[in-house]
Write a protein that holds these residues in place. Structure first.
Motif, mmCIF file in Angstrom:
data_model
loop_
_atom_site.group_PDB
_atom_site.id
_atom_site.type_symbol
_atom_site.label_atom_id
_atom_site.label_comp_id
_atom_site.label_asym_id
_atom_site.label_seq_id
_atom_site.Cartn_x
_atom_site.Cartn_y
_atom_site.Cartn_z
ATOM 1 N N ARG A 19 -19.114 -31.498 -17.418
ATOM 2 C CA ARG A 19 -17.662 -31.673 -17.272
ATOM 3 C C ARG A 19 -17.259 -32.187 -15.892
ATOM 4 O O ARG A 19 -16.119 -32.561 -15.671
ATOM 5 C CB ARG A 19 -16.949 -30.353 -17.556
ATOM 6 C CG ARG A 19 -17.153 -29.908 -19.009
ATOM 7 C CD ARG A 19 -16.430 -28.652 -19.300
ATOM 8 N NE ARG A 19 -15.001 -28.957 -19.409
ATOM 9 C CZ ARG A 19 -14.082 -28.086 -19.756
ATOM 10 N NH1 ARG A 19 -14.425 -26.848 -20.015
ATOM 11 N NH2 ARG A 19 -12.817 -28.432 -19.844
ATOM 12 N N CYS A 20 -18.192 -32.192 -14.958
ATOM 13 C CA CYS A 20 -17.909 -32.601 -13.578
ATOM 14 C C CYS A 20 -17.713 -34.112 -13.492
ATOM 15 O O CYS A 20 -18.502 -34.888 -14.032
ATOM 16 C CB CYS A 20 -19.067 -32.178 -12.673
ATOM 17 S SG CYS A 20 -18.893 -32.703 -10.957
ATOM 18 N N THR A 21 -16.653 -34.522 -12.794
ATOM 19 C CA THR A 21 -16.398 -35.949 -12.582
ATOM 20 C C THR A 21 -16.728 -36.392 -11.161
ATOM 21 O O THR A 21 -16.529 -37.545 -10.811
ATOM 22 C CB THR A 21 -14.927 -36.299 -12.894
ATOM 23 O OG1 THR A 21 -14.083 -35.534 -12.033
ATOM 24 C CG2 THR A 21 -14.590 -36.031 -14.350
ATOM 25 N N GLY A 22 -17.194 -35.464 -10.346
ATOM 26 C CA GLY A 22 -17.610 -35.812 -8.990
ATOM 27 C C GLY A 22 -16.490 -35.968 -7.984
ATOM 28 O O GLY A 22 -16.642 -36.673 -6.990
ATOM 29 N N CYS A 23 -15.374 -35.299 -8.189
ATOM 30 C CA CYS A 23 -14.242 -35.424 -7.264
ATOM 31 C C CYS A 23 -14.539 -34.806 -5.897
ATOM 32 O O CYS A 23 -13.960 -35.191 -4.894
ATOM 33 C CB CYS A 23 -12.981 -34.821 -7.866
ATOM 34 S SG CYS A 23 -12.967 -33.017 -7.923
ATOM 35 N N ARG A 41 -26.360 -38.846 -8.465
ATOM 36 C CA ARG A 41 -25.675 -38.674 -9.749
ATOM 37 C C ARG A 41 -24.161 -38.727 -9.623
ATOM 38 O O ARG A 41 -23.454 -38.850 -10.616
ATOM 39 C CB ARG A 41 -26.068 -37.343 -10.380
ATOM 40 C CG ARG A 41 -27.477 -37.319 -10.875
ATOM 41 C CD ARG A 41 -27.818 -36.044 -11.583
ATOM 42 N NE ARG A 41 -26.627 -35.272 -11.941
ATOM 43 C CZ ARG A 41 -26.643 -34.028 -12.317
ATOM 44 N NH1 ARG A 41 -27.748 -33.382 -12.370
ATOM 45 N NH2 ARG A 41 -25.529 -33.403 -12.623
ATOM 46 N N LYS A 43 -22.224 -36.229 -8.832
ATOM 47 C CA LYS A 43 -21.650 -34.985 -9.338
ATOM 48 C C LYS A 43 -21.963 -33.855 -8.377
ATOM 49 O O LYS A 43 -22.849 -33.952 -7.533
ATOM 50 C CB LYS A 43 -22.233 -34.648 -10.709
ATOM 51 C CG LYS A 43 -21.817 -35.629 -11.782
ATOM 52 C CD LYS A 43 -22.213 -35.124 -13.134
ATOM 53 C CE LYS A 43 -21.701 -36.104 -14.177
ATOM 54 N NZ LYS A 43 -21.311 -35.445 -15.395
ATOM 55 N N CYS A 62 -10.770 -27.165 -9.437
ATOM 56 C CA CYS A 62 -11.506 -28.049 -10.335
ATOM 57 C C CYS A 62 -10.583 -28.468 -11.485
ATOM 58 O O CYS A 62 -10.371 -27.715 -12.429
ATOM 59 C CB CYS A 62 -12.754 -27.366 -10.888
ATOM 60 S SG CYS A 62 -13.708 -28.435 -11.974
ATOM 61 N N ASP A 64 -11.143 -30.527 -13.748
ATOM 62 C CA ASP A 64 -11.880 -30.845 -14.968
ATOM 63 C C ASP A 64 -12.393 -29.619 -15.709
ATOM 64 O O ASP A 64 -13.007 -29.735 -16.763
ATOM 65 C CB ASP A 64 -13.056 -31.766 -14.627
ATOM 66 C CG ASP A 64 -12.574 -33.032 -13.942
ATOM 67 O OD1 ASP A 64 -11.742 -33.740 -14.540
ATOM 68 O OD2 ASP A 64 -13.000 -33.284 -12.804
ATOM 69 N N ALA A 66 -14.818 -27.618 -14.898
ATOM 70 C CA ALA A 66 -16.275 -27.517 -14.866
ATOM 71 C C ALA A 66 -16.753 -26.221 -14.233
ATOM 72 O O ALA A 66 -17.927 -25.875 -14.347
ATOM 73 C CB ALA A 66 -16.858 -28.705 -14.101
#
Length: 91
Positions: A19-23, A41, A43, A62, A64, A66
């Motif tokens: 679920r992580c978008t790497g913000c 990656r 993330k 978070c 998202d 995650a």
């Protein structure tokens, strides 16, 4: 100065990398560096789950979903359990 280590294996921190978008917000707000961004990656990764003090800042930031954590229960529960139970027997 290194971050204090808490009781091993008791944190309620849960992380779903799918679920992580790497913000990177989790890495920005964590006071103990439990999260870092992995450049390859893009993330977040857990650096050391046992550094988590369950403040909940990562989960609150978070967008998202995650990350989840029951703020402040892991270490307290482990201490109380160790006082209440000894080797699987109630005291």
């Amino acid at each position: 100065m290194t971050a204090p280590r808490h009781l091993s294996g008791v944190t309620t921190l849960a992380y779903d990398p799918a679920r992580c978008t790497g913000c990177g917000r989790c890495a920005e707000v964590c006071p103990h560096g439990v999260f870092a961004l992995e450049a390859k990656r893009g993330k977040a990764v857990l650096t050391d789950r046992d550094l988590c003090m369950e403040c909940g800042a990562c989960a609150r930031n978070c967008a998202d979903g995650a990350i989840s954590v029951r703020a402040g229960v892991g270490c307290a529960w482990a201490i109380l359990s160790s006082l209440y139970f000894k080797r699987g027997k109630q005291v």
